[in-house]
Design a protein around this motif. Structure first.
Motif, PDB file in Angstrom:
ATOM      1  N   LEU A   1      -0.647   6.369   0.090  1.00 21.96           N
ATOM      2  CA  LEU A   1       0.044   5.255   1.000  1.00 21.96           C
ATOM      3  C   LEU A   1       1.012   4.993   1.723  1.00 21.96           C
ATOM      4  CD1 LEU A   1      -0.815   9.302   3.246  1.00 21.96           C
ATOM      5  CD2 LEU A   1       1.982   8.223   3.162  1.00 21.96           C
ATOM      6  N   LYS A   2      -0.755   4.448   1.415  1.00 21.92           N
ATOM      7  CA  LYS A   2      -0.749   2.520   1.395  1.00 21.92           C
ATOM      8  C   LYS A   2       0.462   1.721   0.710  1.00 21.92           C
ATOM      9  CE  LYS A   2      -4.349  -0.040   2.916  1.00 21.92           C
ATOM     10  NZ  LYS A   2      -5.878  -0.292   3.146  1.00 21.92           N
ATOM     11  N   GLU A   3       1.015   2.076  -0.647  1.00 27.55           N
ATOM     12  CA  GLU A   3       1.280   1.767  -0.767  1.00 27.55           C
ATOM     13  C   GLU A   3       3.372   2.127  -0.695  1.00 27.55           C
ATOM     14  OE1 GLU A   3      -1.038   0.948  -5.502  1.00 27.55           O
ATOM     15  OE2 GLU A   3      -0.486   2.731  -4.393  1.00 27.55           O
ATOM     16  N   GLU A   4       2.741   3.490  -0.738  1.00 30.18           N
ATOM     17  CA  GLU A   4       4.225   3.941  -0.094  1.00 30.18           C
ATOM     18  C   GLU A   4       4.997   2.728   0.912  1.00 30.18           C
ATOM     19  OE1 GLU A   4       4.967   6.485  -2.346  1.00 30.18           O
ATOM     20  OE2 GLU A   4       6.590   6.751  -1.308  1.00 30.18           O
ATOM     21  N   ALA A   5       4.006   2.733   2.491  1.00 31.38           N
ATOM     22  CA  ALA A   5       5.145   1.952   2.426  1.00 31.38           C
ATOM     23  C   ALA A   5       5.869   0.974   2.616  1.00 31.38           C
ATOM     24  CB  ALA A   5       3.863   1.491   4.249  1.00 31.38           C
ATOM     25  N   HIS A   6       5.383   0.380   1.754  1.00 29.50           N
ATOM     26  CA  HIS A   6       6.952  -1.345   1.371  1.00 29.50           C
ATOM     27  C   HIS A   6       8.015  -0.399   0.423  1.00 29.50           C
ATOM     28  CE1 HIS A   6       8.225  -4.052  -0.061  1.00 29.50           C
ATOM     29  NE2 HIS A   6       7.899  -3.860  -1.845  1.00 29.50           N
ATOM     30  N   HIS A   7       7.833   0.858  -0.202  1.00 33.78           N
ATOM     31  CA  HIS A   7       9.106   1.655  -0.748  1.00 33.78           C
ATOM     32  C   HIS A   7       9.944   1.612   0.122  1.00 33.78           C
ATOM     33  CE1 HIS A   7       5.792   2.654  -3.989  1.00 33.78           C
ATOM     34  NE2 HIS A   7       6.151   1.445  -4.004  1.00 33.78           N
ATOM     35  N   MET A   8       9.775   2.281   1.402  1.00 41.78           N
ATOM     36  CA  MET A   8       9.785   2.572   2.731  1.00 41.78           C
ATOM     37  C   MET A   8      10.339   1.283   2.854  1.00 41.78           C
ATOM     38  SD  MET A   8       8.718   6.487   3.418  1.00 41.78           S
ATOM     39  CE  MET A   8       6.624   5.585   3.711  1.00 41.78           C
ATOM     40  N   PHE A   9       9.739   0.287   3.340  1.00 41.86           N
ATOM     41  CA  PHE A   9      10.618  -1.024   3.664  1.00 41.86           C
ATOM     42  C   PHE A   9      11.556  -1.173   3.238  1.00 41.86           C
ATOM     43  CE2 PHE A   9      10.346  -5.303   2.967  1.00 41.86           C
ATOM     44  CZ  PHE A   9      10.871  -5.905   4.625  1.00 41.86           C
TER      45      PHE A   9
END
Ligand code: BYC
Length: 473
Positions: free
Chosen positions: A239-247
């Motif tokens: 989830l930590k890495e996922e945040a950038h993808h949504m950004f």
């Protein structure tokens, strides 16, 4: 257990892989298959190196390291969030029992299924985005694409680790299958619908990272609650890495909307296509498509699968610890969307357990709305009246209660013939797609950007927009 990753090993990890030689050997024998899949199905554009983030620690501070890395040398690894030794299962019939460190025999196949479905989406998205590098609007965007790609690759590693470590021979076979199925393949497609669609242009990519990656956020959020502790811990870190993808998705759409608004104001016209932009009406159609196929990823409005997952303690709810009910839901109910007996779009009351896909989807829908509000604020401040909207949940659905009907974006039922006649005003047509594709010319020069998109407000990791994020051979 330490949280720092050990990069001296062939497979970087923070799970003490060297202590389990059998597992290490099994994963080391999967590694060349992964690399060969990456070579043939991963990013197609040749590069020398890319300014990438690599996870080095799972703690709160300083978990990532940025550097120019040749893509094939990216160190994909296995990282689990720190273990909480006192963790207890938070919901379902095992609520209050210590979290499981091994797979309970009775839930083995259900758990394996969830992990396989999750794992299948990760390489699928890399395959879908394979050719986008050739048309990147800037080096900044190109770098973001590759960042998303390498991390989806790492998320595949995360699921493969669980399959190898906890599911024996069957797990190893499933891990091999994850590299055998391919997005859009006629013989061996990816498991979930949205992951067999094309991502042929950058507007699709931004919509995908906004809407489809956001399904990932919500599904991972439910798996983070899992009673199976290794799954919970791996999802927490993902989830930590996922945040950038949504950004990337949120700001990507921001910038396309902003550019359209600029062109509209500059030339006092809605006809921005002729001026090299993407018309708001086309952006709306792309939004309609990606949102509706992403809604399908939540499964049916009612589902006995999800009821069983919850009761068993395998898959929780979004924000489970913050819910104020009994976390068992055996006597609660929920209203779900449905097609009523007289063929109208309506709601019906069902047991809360079978309605859990609806519960999650509602959280997701509310979150999706925040992006739409944000894009509309851009339009508002440019003095433009047009507003983007999320279509009705019944629009363009292939899974669940509305799979058998057709509806307009505002939720009016349509006969099939009428849908056939009118769908081109709501979903991208061949003409729209051809136009968007015609704008997709690569801009690989430092500090330059394509005309259909505004530059980002900030660069990556404090670097300016005109930083040399990617070097070419
Ligand atoms: N396409 O009981 P039902 C991400 C199947 S994205 C095709 O209503 P259930 C990412 C379903 O499997 C997050 N088939 O559904 C994003 C079932 O088949 P079986 C991925 C579908 O089980 C961007 C049958 O229809 N993670 O991470 O309650 C880039 C009846 O379904 C679809 C997960 O999804 C579909 N759209 O819920 C990279 C989490 N929908 O079992 C990554 C794990 C349903 O009868 N998966 N079906 O053969 C799950 O939790 C559940 O499997 C689902 C479905 C939510 C997907």
């Amino acid at each position: 257990m330490t949280t720092a990753a050990d990069y001296s090993e062939k497979i970087p990890n923070n799970v003490g892989l060297h202590e389990d030689r059998r597992l290490q050997r099994a994963l080391e024998s999967w590694q060349p298959d992964f690399l060969s899949w990456w070579g043939s199905m991963g990013p197609a554009l040749p590069t020398q190196d890319v300014y990438l983030r690599t996870a080095v620690n799972v703690g709160r501070e300083g978990w990532a390291h940025f550097a120019h890395v040749p893509m094939p040398e990216y160190r994909w690894g296995i990282f689990l969030a720190e273990r909480d030794p006192g963790r207890r299962i938070g919901f379902g019939e095992h609520k209050g029992e210590p979290a499981w460190q091994k797979v309970p025999g009775e839930y083995r196949s259900a758990l394996q299924r969830l992990i396989v479905v999750q794992g299948d989406t990760e390489p699928a998205s890399v395959e879908q985005q394979r050719n986008l590098g050739a048309t990147a609007p800037s080096l900044y965007d190109l770098r973001n694409l590759f960042q998303v790609n390498v991390e989806e690759g790492r998320h595949l590693w995360a699921m493969v680790y669980l399959l190898h470590a906890y599911f024996g021979r069957e797990g190893r076979e499933e891990a091999a299958e994850l590299l055998r199925r391919n997005s859009g393949s006629a013989d061996a497609p990816r498991i979930l619908g949205a992951f067999n669609e094309e991502t042929p242009d950058w507007l699709s990519f931004f919509m995908f990272t906004y809407f489809t990656d956001r399904d990932g956020k919500y599904q991972l959020g439910t798996l983070k609650e899992s009673g199976f502790d290794p799954l919970s811990r791996t999802c927490e870190f993902m989830l930590k890495e996922e945040a950038h993808h949504m950004f990337v998705g949120t700001t990507g759409v921001d910038r396309v909307v902003e550019r359209a608004a600029q062109l509209m104001t500059e030339h006092d016209t809605d006809e921005v296509a002729a001026r090299g932009g993407i018309p708001l009406s086309v952006i709306q159609k792309y939004l309609n498509f990606h949102y509706s196929v992403s809604l399908d990823l939540f499964g049916g409005e009612t589902s006995t699968n999800v009821a069983n997952y919850y009761t068993a303690g395998l898959k929780g709810r979004w924000n489970e610890p913050r819910r104020t009910d009994d976390h068992k839901l055996t006597s609660e109910s929920i209203m779900v969307d449905t097609v009523t007996g007289d063929g109208e779009i309506g709601q019906s009351e069902v047991a809360a357990l079978t309605g859990l896909n609806t519960d999650l989807r509602r959280e997701y829908v509310a979150d999706c709305q925040t992006g739409v509000n944000r894009w509309n604020r851009i339009l508002d401040s440019a003095g433009i009246d047009f507003r983007l909207r999320l279509p009705h949940v019944a629009f363009n659905r292939k899974v669940g209660a509305f799979a058998g009907i057709e509806a307009t974006p505002s939720g009016e039922l349509l006969r099939t013939e009428e849908w056939e006649r009118r769908q081109g005003s709501w979903l991208p047509t061949e003409v729209d797609k051809t136009h968007v594709r015609s704008l997709m010319r690569p801009v690989h020069e430092r500090g330059k950007i394509a005309a259909w998109i505004a530059p980002p407000r900030n660069g990556i990791n404090g670097k300016p927009f005109d930083y040399e994020y990617v070097h070419f051979p």
